[in-house]
Design a protein around this motif. Structure first.
Motif, PDB file in Angstrom:
ATOM      1  N   ASP A   1       0.892 -26.142  -1.036  1.00  0.00           N
ATOM      2  CA  ASP A   1       2.444 -26.680  -1.533  1.00  0.00           C
ATOM      3  C   ASP A   1       3.284 -25.670  -2.096  1.00  0.00           C
ATOM      4  O   ASP A   1       4.411 -25.884  -2.332  1.00  0.00           O
ATOM      5  N   ASP A   2       2.372 -24.744  -3.082  1.00  0.00           N
ATOM      6  CA  ASP A   2       2.991 -23.739  -3.878  1.00  0.00           C
ATOM      7  C   ASP A   2       1.881 -22.516  -4.236  1.00  0.00           C
ATOM      8  O   ASP A   2       0.820 -22.873  -3.891  1.00  0.00           O
TER       9      ASP A   2
ATOM     10  N   ARG B   1       8.395 -33.901  -5.109  1.00  0.00           N
ATOM     11  CA  ARG B   1       8.677 -33.792  -3.587  1.00  0.00           C
ATOM     12  C   ARG B   1       7.903 -34.590  -2.626  1.00  0.00           C
ATOM     13  O   ARG B   1       8.477 -35.265  -1.648  1.00  0.00           O
ATOM     14  N   LEU B   2       6.753 -34.698  -2.786  1.00  0.00           N
ATOM     15  CA  LEU B   2       5.669 -35.334  -2.017  1.00  0.00           C
ATOM     16  C   LEU B   2       6.087 -37.065  -2.232  1.00  0.00           C
ATOM     17  O   LEU B   2       5.909 -37.611  -0.992  1.00  0.00           O
TER      18      LEU B   2
ATOM     19  N   LEU C   1      -4.075 -33.788  -7.065  1.00  0.00           N
ATOM     20  CA  LEU C   1      -3.723 -32.449  -6.907  1.00  0.00           C
ATOM     21  C   LEU C   1      -4.588 -31.485  -7.472  1.00  0.00           C
ATOM     22  O   LEU C   1      -5.187 -31.727  -8.468  1.00  0.00           O
TER      23      LEU C   1
ATOM     24  N   PRO D   1      -2.286 -32.470  -2.305  1.00  0.00           N
ATOM     25  CA  PRO D   1      -1.550 -31.099  -2.389  1.00  0.00           C
ATOM     26  C   PRO D   1      -2.311 -30.095  -3.121  1.00  0.00           C
ATOM     27  O   PRO D   1      -3.181 -30.198  -4.063  1.00  0.00           O
TER      28      PRO D   1
ATOM     29  N   GLU E   1       8.989 -37.666   0.131  1.00  0.00           N
ATOM     30  CA  GLU E   1       8.639 -37.590   1.343  1.00  0.00           C
ATOM     31  C   GLU E   1       8.373 -38.903   2.115  1.00  0.00           C
ATOM     32  O   GLU E   1       7.368 -39.634   1.916  1.00  0.00           O
TER      33      GLU E   1
ATOM     34  N   ILE F   1      -1.913 -26.265  -5.236  1.00  0.00           N
ATOM     35  CA  ILE F   1      -1.083 -25.201  -5.746  1.00  0.00           C
ATOM     36  C   ILE F   1      -1.975 -24.057  -5.776  1.00  0.00           C
ATOM     37  O   ILE F   1      -3.157 -24.261  -6.541  1.00  0.00           O
TER      38      ILE F   1
ATOM     39  N   ARG G   1       5.820 -26.686 -11.884  1.00  0.00           N
ATOM     40  CA  ARG G   1       5.834 -26.599 -10.534  1.00  0.00           C
ATOM     41  C   ARG G   1       4.963 -27.692 -10.159  1.00  0.00           C
ATOM     42  O   ARG G   1       5.288 -28.211  -8.899  1.00  0.00           O
ATOM     43  N   ILE G   2       3.749 -28.075 -10.799  1.00  0.00           N
ATOM     44  CA  ILE G   2       3.357 -29.289 -10.502  1.00  0.00           C
ATOM     45  C   ILE G   2       4.311 -30.391 -10.431  1.00  0.00           C
ATOM     46  O   ILE G   2       4.087 -31.387  -9.500  1.00  0.00           O
TER      47      ILE G   2
ATOM     48  N   VAL H   1       6.357 -30.316  -7.350  1.00  0.00           N
ATOM     49  CA  VAL H   1       5.380 -30.760  -6.046  1.00  0.00           C
ATOM     50  C   VAL H   1       5.069 -32.140  -5.850  1.00  0.00           C
ATOM     51  O   VAL H   1       5.548 -32.662  -4.875  1.00  0.00           O
ATOM     52  N   THR H   2       4.847 -32.823  -7.011  1.00  0.00           N
ATOM     53  CA  THR H   2       4.442 -34.121  -7.034  1.00  0.00           C
ATOM     54  C   THR H   2       5.801 -34.881  -6.704  1.00  0.00           C
ATOM     55  O   THR H   2       5.861 -36.181  -5.960  1.00  0.00           O
TER      56      THR H   2
END
Length: 220
Positions: free
Chosen positions: A95-96, A117-118, A47, A73, A121, A75, A110-111, A114-115
């Motif tokens: 991603d953000d 969510r990914l 990231l 990803p 997916e 941010i 937030r990190i 994001v991780t």
């Protein structure tokens, strides 16, 4: 998990690093976009936290160049709070977007978001009965597994990501094999040939662009 923090302000990098280390992240640093690209070429980054206003190469340009190397990803961490700037970032596939001044604890949260969510997916690329499931790292035709080498898989994925775009051999070589690869453009031709053979009835979706390279042509 390995995170690259790219910001031209040493104090900001120091603060972010300290908070990330407390959460057991591995941290690498860069002070501008060019340095960030070099770090990505030489490390397996999970990231990137990217500032926008930096010397030598700004964050937006760095994001564009890094995405040619690897899908990572992002941010964005920026003093720019205008909606226009945020839209540019999201159009680039970030991603953000976090606006300075920021809370380090919120950034870490937030990190994690994001991780998470990914990880949840399921990324797939499909054309008729041809499917590339990137989460499972497999390709199927009519639900039957297609055996590809790792580089054939990476090549097909890259072509799917850039479908209907004419790509030069040089661009494909740099993006799939990496900028530090010492082979020549014939490597691309060889892998396209074997990939076509493995795709069977879908071999013709990979079009040769005379004098340039290749294109995955899909008309749906």
């Amino acid at each position: 998990m390995k995170i690259l923090v790219c910001d031209d302000e040493t104090l900001i990098r120091d603060v972010i690093r300290e908070y990330l280390l407390m959460d057991n992240y591995e941290v690498l640093e860069a002070s501008n976009g060019l340095d960030a690209i070099d770090v990505v070429k030489n490390n397996d980054i999970d990231l990137i936290i990217m500032d926008i206003m930096m010397p030598k190469m700004d964050g937006y340009q760095a994001i564009k160049e890094i995405k040619k190397i690897k899908e990572i990803p992002f941010i964005v961490l920026s003093a720019r709070s205008e909606e226009f700037d945020k839209l540019i970032g999201f159009d680039l596939g970030i991603d953000d977007y976090v606006t300075k001044p920021f809370s380090p604890k919120e950034l870490v949260a937030r990190i994690k978001a994001v991780t998470k969510r990914l990880q949840n997916e399921v990324i797939t690329y499909k054309y008729q009965s041809l499917e590339l499931n990137d989460s499972a790292h497999e390709v199927t035709i009519d639900k039957e597994l297609v055996m590809l080498t790792p580089k054939e898989y990476d090549l097909l994925k890259y072509l799917f990501q850039n479908k209907n775009i004419a790509l030069s051999r040089e661009t494909i070589l740099a993006s799939v094999w990496g900028y530090d690869f010492f082979g020549d453009e014939r490597t691309v031709d060889t892998h396209v040939k074997t990939l076509r053979n493995n795709l069977g009835k879908y071999r013709d979706i990979i079009k040769t662009i005379r004098g340039m390279g290749y294109k995955l042509e899909i008309r749906e």
